[in-house]
Scaffold this active site. Structure first.
Site, PDB file in Angstrom:
ATOM      1  N   GLY A  18       0.785  -1.222   0.000  1.00  0.00           N
ATOM      2  CA  GLY A  18       0.000   0.000   0.000  1.00  0.00           C
ATOM      3  C   GLY A  18       0.814   1.267   0.000  1.00  0.00           C
ATOM      4  O   GLY A  18       0.300   2.335   0.339  1.00  0.00           O
ATOM      5  N   LYS A  49      -0.392   2.208  -4.344  1.00  0.00           N
ATOM      6  CA  LYS A  49      -0.962   3.528  -4.545  1.00  0.00           C
ATOM      7  C   LYS A  49      -0.705   4.077  -5.942  1.00  0.00           C
ATOM      8  O   LYS A  49      -1.523   4.799  -6.494  1.00  0.00           O
ATOM      9  CB  LYS A  49      -0.386   4.500  -3.499  1.00  0.00           C
ATOM     10  CG  LYS A  49      -0.980   4.330  -2.109  1.00  0.00           C
ATOM     11  CD  LYS A  49      -2.426   4.796  -2.056  1.00  0.00           C
ATOM     12  CE  LYS A  49      -2.928   4.954  -0.643  1.00  0.00           C
ATOM     13  NZ  LYS A  49      -3.013   3.695   0.102  1.00  0.00           N
ATOM     14  N   ASP A 126      -6.526   9.407   2.243  1.00  0.00           N
ATOM     15  CA  ASP A 126      -5.809  10.426   1.469  1.00  0.00           C
ATOM     16  C   ASP A 126      -6.688  11.093   0.424  1.00  0.00           C
ATOM     17  O   ASP A 126      -6.299  11.238  -0.741  1.00  0.00           O
ATOM     18  CB  ASP A 126      -4.581   9.819   0.776  1.00  0.00           C
ATOM     19  CG  ASP A 126      -3.726   9.033   1.726  1.00  0.00           C
ATOM     20  OD1 ASP A 126      -3.750   9.338   2.922  1.00  0.00           O
ATOM     21  OD2 ASP A 126      -3.034   8.106   1.273  1.00  0.00           O
ATOM     22  N   TYR A 169      -8.346   7.400   9.597  1.00  0.00           N
ATOM     23  CA  TYR A 169      -7.832   6.048   9.769  1.00  0.00           C
ATOM     24  C   TYR A 169      -6.905   5.911  10.971  1.00  0.00           C
ATOM     25  O   TYR A 169      -6.329   4.843  11.184  1.00  0.00           O
ATOM     26  CB  TYR A 169      -7.109   5.586   8.506  1.00  0.00           C
ATOM     27  CG  TYR A 169      -6.079   6.560   7.977  1.00  0.00           C
ATOM     28  CD1 TYR A 169      -4.824   6.681   8.562  1.00  0.00           C
ATOM     29  CD2 TYR A 169      -6.380   7.363   6.882  1.00  0.00           C
ATOM     30  CE1 TYR A 169      -3.892   7.564   8.081  1.00  0.00           C
ATOM     31  CE2 TYR A 169      -5.443   8.256   6.383  1.00  0.00           C
ATOM     32  CZ  TYR A 169      -4.204   8.351   6.980  1.00  0.00           C
ATOM     33  OH  TYR A 169      -3.274   9.232   6.493  1.00  0.00           O
ATOM     34  N   ASP A 235       8.252   5.158   2.495  1.00  0.00           N
ATOM     35  CA  ASP A 235       8.062   5.909   1.249  1.00  0.00           C
ATOM     36  C   ASP A 235       8.005   7.419   1.461  1.00  0.00           C
ATOM     37  O   ASP A 235       7.718   8.160   0.531  1.00  0.00           O
ATOM     38  CB  ASP A 235       6.809   5.435   0.511  1.00  0.00           C
ATOM     39  CG  ASP A 235       5.541   5.520   1.348  1.00  0.00           C
ATOM     40  OD1 ASP A 235       5.619   5.939   2.516  1.00  0.00           O
ATOM     41  OD2 ASP A 235       4.465   5.171   0.828  1.00  0.00           O
ATOM     42  N   ASN A 263       2.422  -2.584   6.092  1.00  0.00           N
ATOM     43  CA  ASN A 263       2.729  -1.869   4.854  1.00  0.00           C
ATOM     44  C   ASN A 263       4.230  -1.572   4.898  1.00  0.00           C
ATOM     45  O   ASN A 263       4.655  -0.609   5.516  1.00  0.00           O
ATOM     46  CB  ASN A 263       1.920  -0.577   4.786  1.00  0.00           C
ATOM     47  CG  ASN A 263       2.207   0.222   3.542  1.00  0.00           C
ATOM     48  OD1 ASN A 263       2.410  -0.333   2.473  1.00  0.00           O
ATOM     49  ND2 ASN A 263       2.224   1.546   3.669  1.00  0.00           N
TER      50      ASN A 263
END
Length: 934
Positions: A18, A49, A126, A169, A235, A263
């Site tokens: 993810g 993503k 997001d 979340y 990331d 993730n």
């Protein structure tokens, strides 16, 4: 007893792909399923993503070729006992009230169901929270809109295993809080009870996830959540990768959850430790309170796989006997299995650059909504042509100045630089601009001050097709293992089978029996190397013990450098001086361990892992070489002023967010400046309340902050070489024995970076006498050389006080040169040779040092590198070392003189942050002055 868990749902434990950035390939995913099966993990969620049909173009159905590949993934997952969860992210632009939109969503999910998929997820992270006007007329709130579409899709598919990711979340995104959030309460009351809800914990990246926090959100959602865990996600940071164990989550959480999906790092091969330790966590006993929570797991405890004492062995045995999860023990077991994977031949392909990261030109960016998986402000990911299904590399991958106009470092082009009208607007304006530039420089945001409060958002144009045929996606690489696909599959299968069973009790002794080939190979990566590697790249909120020791020792040596301030001090046998020298030697030994690890890594059979880790290890090795050069200068270079504030700045103490400071020599008081220069407003960052992206840069950034030039971000931001290079560059102070080598380098680079030896055959030392002799004779204490293993390949020479130096230069060096090289007699009117022009320069020398130039830029630097140096980072690290030495003794800036025709030398200095300083008419029109404030 958890009353919210659905009795008919198994505990999901595995991986969610993810993250933002380049998605994994189909072959990597299939290998992931094999590893997960052996480890005992059971779930994989497909949610890349930047896969454009997952998010940006979610309405588009899959083509025939894509359908075959996705079907193959689903079948591979089933063969390995892995539940394949297909996730879709329609929230960017869906109109919830439009029947056509909802039908598109259902058709897309239905298509994937026909491929054999039995589990699905809808993700609404997001995204903007404002609904369009059409949706506002239909739905009471954003939560009602999401629930309506999710329930309808769930029922349309026949009520399969289904997961939902909310817009709020994590607790920090709940408005105003978890208990009172209208959004979350609506989900709890309206979302069908069999649908699982994803949750990241207190934060986007949660340092600790407590039982109490999960019980609170479970009460609001009326179901146990599934944790989407970002503890190993990387990331959001160019310089960080996480190799530490799964930590900060007590096993008492397991009965309170419906699952945990990690993730992980963007780089596929580096995630072995994260998955292995997660699997151990999920299979551990909850019969006793374990040491999972970060405050109780000692950051400074060394792994010491083969040398632990009896008492510690007793504790380890007790933990194993009870089945409790102890992160340190889990790490030991995972290292044992990772060694087998490292020594399995797997071909490597792909760029060594991290394409999902864009290095910002400035340390601050506008705040935007954080992401569940931490999107990046930009990426340099190659765009993909959906027709060709091959990556199209961007025209330029570098965001900073191009220090290397060609390859090698200085090209053979030799043209003049035209001085434009804008460059002669006046010296005062230029110096004012330099002063302004110095005023706005700030350190990399590693302490939470002035840093991004939230991570930047991803750019849609970076979406790619991750279902393209893997054998068609081949990037420009310098080294590929020669093995075909059959060999790759066989090797991967073998290494998967070599993973030991997670619940075995034989890990108290870390005895690894390497093959005969690896035993005979002195360059093999061994457990000690892996320990160092993991400690340097541990977890978002803590460094490993070896890394902490490096920080501690460097800080101590820097702050106590007054002990070796003078030659007399250095020759003293006082206990204090002896301690400083002993600790300097210990620090050097630690830096050699990093160099050894780097060298051994270059020879690992798993080339795919090498390509994933190389950018990080390369950068770390370079930074530590810079530190070692600075430490050697403290004892071999110029004396340090006792009142130097730059050497007294406190350590960042990043890991003070844990309970207590691990640096026994420093006071850790958040109300003082003894720890990271922390003040009262730093307390949230030290307590862990900040997200880790405010500490962007990791361990390297902490080292940067400890140097006097902590604000020179540009000298610490560089992309790794596109060609894997095993060279190690050692920066050290100049010694008298280096004089001939420095003169030779000067000769070989005097023609705009090219060899000019043949231009002055009758005077072999003339060029060196002109450009470097004065530095080496009058200012050796601020001079550095660099060695690439084949001998010296470059130097940087510096002068602290230009006015004092030029006075000595005129009185001593210039007098000596005029005697050594008599003025040529050209009474016959013949032209001067190049050598004679230099000699005339000695006899006609005229000092020109305007007060405003000297006041702003009191120091001088000069650097040269041989053509064989092609690594972009080398000139930056050399400049950082020299400027650190200058600033440590109070310099506010440095300048250099470049011949107007030396275009590429000028480009090199410009790439190192030097700006052209317009000079007055009296100054030579053959020289350009470049300066940089500190």
């Amino acid at each position: 007893m958890n009353h919210h868990r659905q009795q008919n749902n198994k505990f999901l434990c595995g991986v969610v792909e993810g993250f933002y950035g380049r998605p994994w390939t189909a072959d990597q995913r299939k290998e992931l399923f094999k590893r997960m099966s052996v480890m005992g993990l059971n779930t994989y969620m497909y949610a890349p993503k930047d896969d454009y049909k997952h998010r940006a173009y979610w309405r588009e159905l899959y083509s025939v070729e894509e359908a075959e590949l996705l079907t193959g993934l689903i079948e591979a997952a089933k063969e390995n006992g892995i539940l394949f969860v297909y996730a879709l992210s329609p929230g960017l632009d869906i109109t919830f009230s439009a029947a056509k939109e909802v039908n598109c969503l259902k058709k897309k999910l239905e298509q994937v169901a026909h491929f054999g998929c039995t589990a699905f997820a809808l993700l609404f992270d997001d995204i903007e929270t404002d609904m369009c006007e059409a949706d506002k007329e239909i739905f009471q709130s954003f939560a009602y809109a999401q629930v309506s579409v999710t329930n309808e899709a769930y029922q349309h598919l026949g009520q399969p295993r289904f997961l939902f990711c909310p817009t709020e979340y994590c607790a920090s995104r709940a408005v105003p809080n978890v208990r009172s959030s209208e959004y979350l309460n609506t989900l709890g009351s309206r979302l069908l009870p069999a649908i699982d809800v994803l949750w990241t914990g207190p934060k986007v990246i949660s340092r600790i996830v407590s039982v109490e926090s999960i019980e609170e959100v479970a009460d609001v959602l009326k179901r146990s959540p599934v944790i989407w865990d970002n503890i190993h996600a990387n990331d959001y940071d160019q310089k960080r990768v996480y190799l530490g164990p799964y930590d900060g989550r007590p096993t008492d959480l397991i009965p309170c959850l419906n699952g945990v999906l990690t993730n992980p790092n963007c780089e596929f091969e580096v995630n072995f430790m994260a998955l292995h330790t997660l699997a151990q966590w999920s299979q551990s006993s909850t019969s006793r309170k374990d040491s999972t929570l970060l405050p109780s797991s000692p950051v400074s405890a060394d792994i010491q796989l083969e040398t632990e004492g009896d008492s510690r062995r007793s504790d380890s045995t007790s933990a194993i006997d009870t089945g409790a999860y102890v992160p340190k023990l889990a790490l030991r077991k995972a290292i044992k299995d990772w060694i087998h994977v490292i020594n399995t031949p797997i071909s490597g392909s792909g760029s060594t650059l991290k394409p999902s990261i864009h290095i910002p030109p400035a340390p601050t960016v506008p705040p935007v909504m954080p992401s569940l998986s931490l999107p990046l402000e930009q990426t340099s990911l190659p765009s993909t042509d959906p027709l060709l299904e091959k990556p199209v590399l961007p025209s330029s991958v570098f965001t900073d100045h191009n220090i290397i106009p060609d390859n090698p470092l200085i090209s053979s082009v030799n043209t003049c630089v035209a001085v434009t009208a804008s460059t002669i607007s006046g010296m005062n304006d230029a110096l004012d601009a330099l002063a302004d530039m110095a005023a706005v420089k700030s350190p990399m945001p590693i302490d939470g001050l002035g840093a991004d409060p939230e991570p930047p958002q991803a750019v849609l144009m970076n979406a790619v097709n991750s279902l393209a045929c893997d054998d068609k996606i081949v990037e420009n690489v310098s080294e590929l293992m020669e093995c075909n696909n059959d060999e790759l599959s066989e090797g991967a299968s073998i290494q998967s089978r070599k993973i030991s069973h997670l619940n075995s009790d034989d890990d108290d002794e870390m005895q690894i029996e390497p093959s005969s080939e690896s035993a005979a190979d002195m360059n093999s990566l061994v457990i000690a190397d892996v320990e160092v590697l993991i400690d340097l790249f541990y977890l978002p909120f803590e460094h490993g013990s070896f890394a902490l020791l490096l920080l501690e020792e460097f800080h101590w040596l820097k702050t106590n450098s007054a002990l070796v301030n003078s030659m007399k001090d250095r020759q003293s046998n006082s206990p204090e001086v002896l301690e400083w020298k002993e600790r300097a030697k210990a620090f050097e030994d630690k830096t050699k361990r990093v160099s050894t690890m780097f060298t051994h890594m270059m020879h690992i059979p798993n080339r795919s892992l090498l390509y994933d880790l190389y950018p990080y290890v390369w950068d770390m090795a370079g930074v530590i070489s810079l530190l070692q050069g600075f430490v050697k200068w403290l004892v071999c270079g110029a004396g340090i002023k006792n009142d130097s504030l730059h050497l007294k700045e406190g350590i960042t103490c990043f890991s003070c967010m844990k309970v207590g400071c691990n640096f026994s020599h420093f006071s850790c008081n958040a109300s003082s400046v003894n720890c990271a220069g922390a003040t009262n407003r730093d307390k949230p960052s030290l307590s862990g309340d900040q997200e880790p992206w405010v500490f962007r840069g990791g361990l390297q950034a902490e080292f940067q902050r400890l140097l006097p030039i902590e604000g020179a971000n540009d000298l610490f931001m560089q992309h790794p070489p596109s060609v894997i290079n095993s060279s190690l560059y050692i920066i050290r102070p100049y010694t008298l024995q280096d004089e001939d080598a420095v003169y030779e380098i000067c000769n070989k680079t005097c023609d705009d970076g090219l060899d000019g030896t043949d231009i002055f055959p009758e005077y072999p030392r003339l060029v060196g006498d002109k450009f470097v002799g004065g530095f080496l004779t009058l200012s050796p204490d601020y001079s550095f050389v660099i060695d690439d293993g084949d001998g010296l390949c470059g130097y940087i020479l510096a002068v602290l006080d230009a006015k004092a130096y030029l006075s000595k230069y005129e009185a001593a060096w210039l007098t000596e040169m005029c005697a050594k090289y008599p003025a040529p007699n050209k009474s016959d009117g013949s032209s001067l040779t190049p050598a004679e022009e230099i000699i005339i320069g000695f006899h006609n020398y005229k000092r020109y040092l305007p007060a405003n130039l000297y006041n702003s830029l009191p120091s001088i630097v000069r650097m040269s590198l041989l053509m064989r140096v092609t690594d972009l980072s080398v000139p930056k690290r050399m400049m950082a070392c020299a400027l650190s030495a200058l600033k440590a003794n109070g310099s506010t800036g440095a300048y250099c003189e470049v011949n107007v025709g030396d275009k590429h030398i000028m480009n090199m200095y410009t790439g190192l942050g030097f700006l052209q300083i317009p000079m007055l008419d009296e100054y030579s029109d053959e020289v350009v002055v470049l300066g940089r404030p500190l």
